[in-house]
Design a protein around this motif. Structure first.
Motif, mmCIF file in Angstrom:
data_model
loop_
_atom_site.group_PDB
_atom_site.id
_atom_site.type_symbol
_atom_site.label_atom_id
_atom_site.label_comp_id
_atom_site.label_asym_id
_atom_site.label_seq_id
_atom_site.Cartn_x
_atom_site.Cartn_y
_atom_site.Cartn_z
ATOM 1 N N ALA A 132 0.842 -1.191 0.000
ATOM 2 C CA ALA A 132 0.000 0.000 0.000
ATOM 3 C C ALA A 132 0.879 1.244 0.000
ATOM 4 N N LEU A 133 0.847 1.994 -1.102
ATOM 5 C CA LEU A 133 1.647 3.211 -1.278
ATOM 6 C C LEU A 133 3.149 2.951 -1.272
ATOM 7 N N GLY A 134 3.563 1.718 -1.477
ATOM 8 C CA GLY A 134 5.001 1.459 -1.409
ATOM 9 C C GLY A 134 5.382 0.135 -2.018
ATOM 10 N N CYS A 135 6.598 -0.297 -1.698
ATOM 11 C CA CYS A 135 7.065 -1.642 -2.036
ATOM 12 C C CYS A 135 8.062 -2.045 -0.951
ATOM 13 N N GLY A 136 8.334 -3.326 -0.865
ATOM 14 C CA GLY A 136 9.247 -3.802 0.154
ATOM 15 C C GLY A 136 10.677 -3.346 -0.079
ATOM 16 N N ARG A 137 11.401 -3.207 1.001
ATOM 17 C CA ARG A 137 12.830 -2.909 0.895
ATOM 18 C C ARG A 137 13.519 -4.065 0.166
ATOM 19 N N VAL A 138 14.478 -3.748 -0.670
ATOM 20 C CA VAL A 138 15.160 -4.776 -1.459
ATOM 21 C C VAL A 138 16.301 -5.343 -0.622
ATOM 22 N N PHE A 139 16.015 -6.416 0.096
ATOM 23 C CA PHE A 139 16.996 -7.024 0.988
ATOM 24 C C PHE A 139 17.915 -7.999 0.266
ATOM 25 N N GLU A 140 17.367 -8.819 -0.617
ATOM 26 C CA GLU A 140 18.145 -9.919 -1.185
ATOM 27 C C GLU A 140 18.343 -9.805 -2.700
ATOM 28 N N GLY A 141 17.379 -9.248 -3.386
ATOM 29 C CA GLY A 141 17.481 -9.135 -4.830
ATOM 30 C C GLY A 141 18.195 -7.858 -5.244
ATOM 31 N N ARG B 206 3.976 9.805 3.671
ATOM 32 C CA ARG B 206 4.893 10.934 3.881
ATOM 33 C C ARG B 206 5.981 10.947 2.815
ATOM 34 N N PHE B 207 6.513 9.760 2.528
ATOM 35 C CA PHE B 207 7.564 9.692 1.512
ATOM 36 C C PHE B 207 7.015 10.049 0.134
ATOM 37 N N ALA B 208 5.844 9.527 -0.213
ATOM 38 C CA ALA B 208 5.268 9.815 -1.520
ATOM 39 C C ALA B 208 5.070 11.313 -1.714
ATOM 40 N N LEU B 209 4.686 12.014 -0.649
ATOM 41 C CA LEU B 209 4.503 13.468 -0.735
ATOM 42 C C LEU B 209 5.816 14.200 -0.988
ATOM 43 N N SER B 210 6.936 13.609 -0.596
ATOM 44 C CA SER B 210 8.221 14.253 -0.839
ATOM 45 C C SER B 210 8.549 14.288 -2.330
ATOM 46 N N ALA C 245 -1.975 5.475 -9.402
ATOM 47 C CA ALA C 245 -2.178 6.922 -9.294
ATOM 48 C C ALA C 245 -1.429 7.546 -8.126
ATOM 49 N N THR C 246 -1.005 6.728 -7.147
ATOM 50 C CA THR C 246 -0.480 7.297 -5.906
ATOM 51 C C THR C 246 0.832 6.699 -5.428
ATOM 52 N N ASN C 247 1.175 5.503 -5.869
ATOM 53 C CA ASN C 247 2.340 4.792 -5.336
ATOM 54 C C ASN C 247 3.592 5.250 -6.094
ATOM 55 N N PRO C 248 4.541 5.896 -5.421
ATOM 56 C CA PRO C 248 5.696 6.455 -6.140
ATOM 57 C C PRO C 248 6.518 5.420 -6.874
ATOM 58 N N PHE D 139 13.104 3.936 -10.789
ATOM 59 C CA PHE D 139 12.665 3.139 -9.651
ATOM 60 C C PHE D 139 13.799 2.971 -8.639
ATOM 61 N N GLY D 140 14.994 2.640 -9.118
ATOM 62 C CA GLY D 140 16.120 2.448 -8.214
ATOM 63 C C GLY D 140 16.428 3.689 -7.399
ATOM 64 N N GLU D 141 16.320 4.854 -8.010
ATOM 65 C CA GLU D 141 16.557 6.097 -7.281
ATOM 66 C C GLU D 141 15.477 6.327 -6.230
ATOM 67 N N ILE D 142 14.233 6.046 -6.582
ATOM 68 C CA ILE D 142 13.142 6.206 -5.606
ATOM 69 C C ILE D 142 13.348 5.253 -4.431
ATOM 70 N N ARG D 143 13.732 4.010 -4.717
ATOM 71 C CA ARG D 143 13.947 3.044 -3.645
ATOM 72 C C ARG D 143 15.111 3.468 -2.746
ATOM 73 N N ARG D 144 16.183 3.989 -3.338
ATOM 74 C CA ARG D 144 17.310 4.462 -2.524
ATOM 75 C C ARG D 144 16.893 5.617 -1.635
ATOM 76 N N ARG D 145 16.104 6.523 -2.179
ATOM 77 C CA ARG D 145 15.642 7.669 -1.369
ATOM 78 C C ARG D 145 14.763 7.193 -0.225
ATOM 79 N N LYS D 146 13.903 6.232 -0.498
ATOM 80 C CA LYS D 146 13.036 5.720 0.572
ATOM 81 C C LYS D 146 13.858 5.039 1.655
ATOM 82 N N ASP D 147 14.907 4.340 1.286
ATOM 83 C CA ASP D 147 15.729 3.626 2.254
ATOM 84 C C ASP D 147 16.332 4.572 3.276
ATOM 85 N N SER D 148 16.589 5.813 2.884
ATOM 86 C CA SER D 148 17.217 6.772 3.809
ATOM 87 C C SER D 148 16.272 7.893 4.224
ATOM 88 N N PHE D 149 14.997 7.734 3.942
ATOM 89 C CA PHE D 149 14.039 8.810 4.216
ATOM 90 C C PHE D 149 13.752 8.916 5.722
#
Length: 258
Positions: free
Chosen positions: A140-149, A182-186, A221-224, A248-258
Motif C-alpha cells: 500500500a503506497l510502497g514496495c518492500g525494501r530490497v533485501f536480497e534481490g 509521507r515519503f510519496a509526498l516528498s 495513481a499514488t504509489n511512487p 525506480f532504483g533512485e526512488i527506492r534508494r531515497r526511501k531507504d534513507s528517508f
C-alpha cells in the motif's frame, strides 16, 4: 460461488488473509504472522483451516505456520526454490503454477526482490473481480525494501504485478501507509489523488480498520514506485528521460534513507 476474503491484522503492522471458497467451504490462509488473531478470526466464523500459502520466508510471515499446521493439519504451500528457508512444504510451487482451493484457482507469480523466492498469489475471479496477495512486493503506497534481490529484479516484479487489470484488489503484507504517504509526498506534494488517499488511510487508522485492499488503479495513481514511469516524477527527481528501472532504483534508494 464467490471467494470470501477476511483481512486479519497481526503483530504491530502485519496483515494475514483468510480465503474461503464459497462452493466447497475450504479455507486457506495467506501468510501466518501470529497465531492468536488468526485463530480468533477462524473461531469467530466457525471455520477450519485447510491450507497455508506462504509468500516468503521472513519470520513475520511464517511464525504461526507450525502451530496452525499442527492444529488443523493444513497443507503448506510455498516456493519450491526457497524450500530450505521455509517451513516444511506439502506443495512446492513456482512461477506459472496454479494453487487450488475448492473451485478457486490462484496463479503463482515470482515477485523476487524483497527476498529471492518471494511469490504472490493472484485470483483472477473472486466473484467481485480479481485479487492479488502481494505481501512485501507491491505494498500500500510502497514496495518492500530490497533485501536480497536487486533493484532491477524488484522493478521487474512490480512491472509483472502492474500488468494485472486495473481493478485488481491488492492485498499486501503490512500497514506502512502513514510512513509511505509521507515519503510519496516528498516526490509529488501536489498529487491530489495521493493527498486524498493519505486522508483515507488516516481515517482507517483512526478507526482501527485495515488500509487494504486498494485497487491497482489506486496504486498506479499514488504509489511512487509504480509512478517511476511518469514524466512528472522523473522531472521531480532530476531524471528527465531516464530509464524507468533507473528511476525506480533512485526512488527506492531515497526511501531507504528517508
Amino acid at each position: 460461488m464467490p471467494l470470501e476474503i477476511v483481512t486479519v491484522p497481526c503483530r504491530s503492522d502485519n496483515y494475514a488473509y483468510l480465503l474461503r471458497d464459497g462452493a466447497s467451504g475450504k479455507v486457506a490462509l495467506v501468510d501466518a504472522p501470529e497465531e492468536r488473531p488468526i485463530m480468533e478470526a477462524l473461531e469467530a466464523r466457525g471455520w477450519e483451516l485447510d491450507a497455508i500459502w506462504i509468500t516468503h520466508h521472513h519470520g513475520d510471515h511464517v511464525e504461526a505456520v507450525e502451530p496452525l499446521r499442527t492444529r488443523f493439519g493444513a497443507a503448506v504451500v510455498g516456493h519450491g526454490a526457497d524450500a530450505a528457508r521455509l517451513p516444511r512444504l506439502d506443495t512446492a510451487v513456482g512461477e506459472g503454477d496454479t494453487v487450488s482451493l475448492g473451485e478457486t484457482a490462484a496463479r503463482v507469480l515470482d515477485v523476487s526482490g524483497h527476498t529471492v523466492g518471494h511469490i504472490a498469489f493472484v485470483v483472477d475471479e473472486t466473484g467481485a473481480g480479481p485479487a492479488a496477495f502481494t505481501a512485501d512486493s507491491l505494498m500500500a503506497l510502497g514496495c518492500g525494501r530490497v533485501f536480497e534481490g536487486t533493484h532491477a529484479m524488484m522493478w521487474e516484479s512490480l512491472c509483472k504485478l502492474n500488468a494485472l487489470p486495473a481493478e485488481t484488489r491488492i492485498y499486501s503484507g503490512h500497514n506502512y501507509g502513514k510512513a509511505n504517504g509521507r515519503f510519496a509526498l516528498s516526490i509529488e506534494p501536489e498529487n491530489a489523488e495521493l493527498l486524498a488517499r493519505i486522508e483515507r488511510i488516516a481515517v482507517a487508522d483512526g478507526e482501527g480498520a485495515p488500509i487494504v485492499p486498494a485497487t491497482l488503479a489506486e496504486e498506479r495513481a499514488t504509489n511512487p514506485f509504480l509512478r517511476a514511469v511518469e514524466p512528472g516524477v522523473k522531472a521531480a527527481l532530476g531524471l528527465d528521460g531516464a530509464d524507468d528501472a533507473a528511476v525506480f532504483g533512485e526512488i527506492r534508494r531515497r526511501k531507504d534513507s528517508f
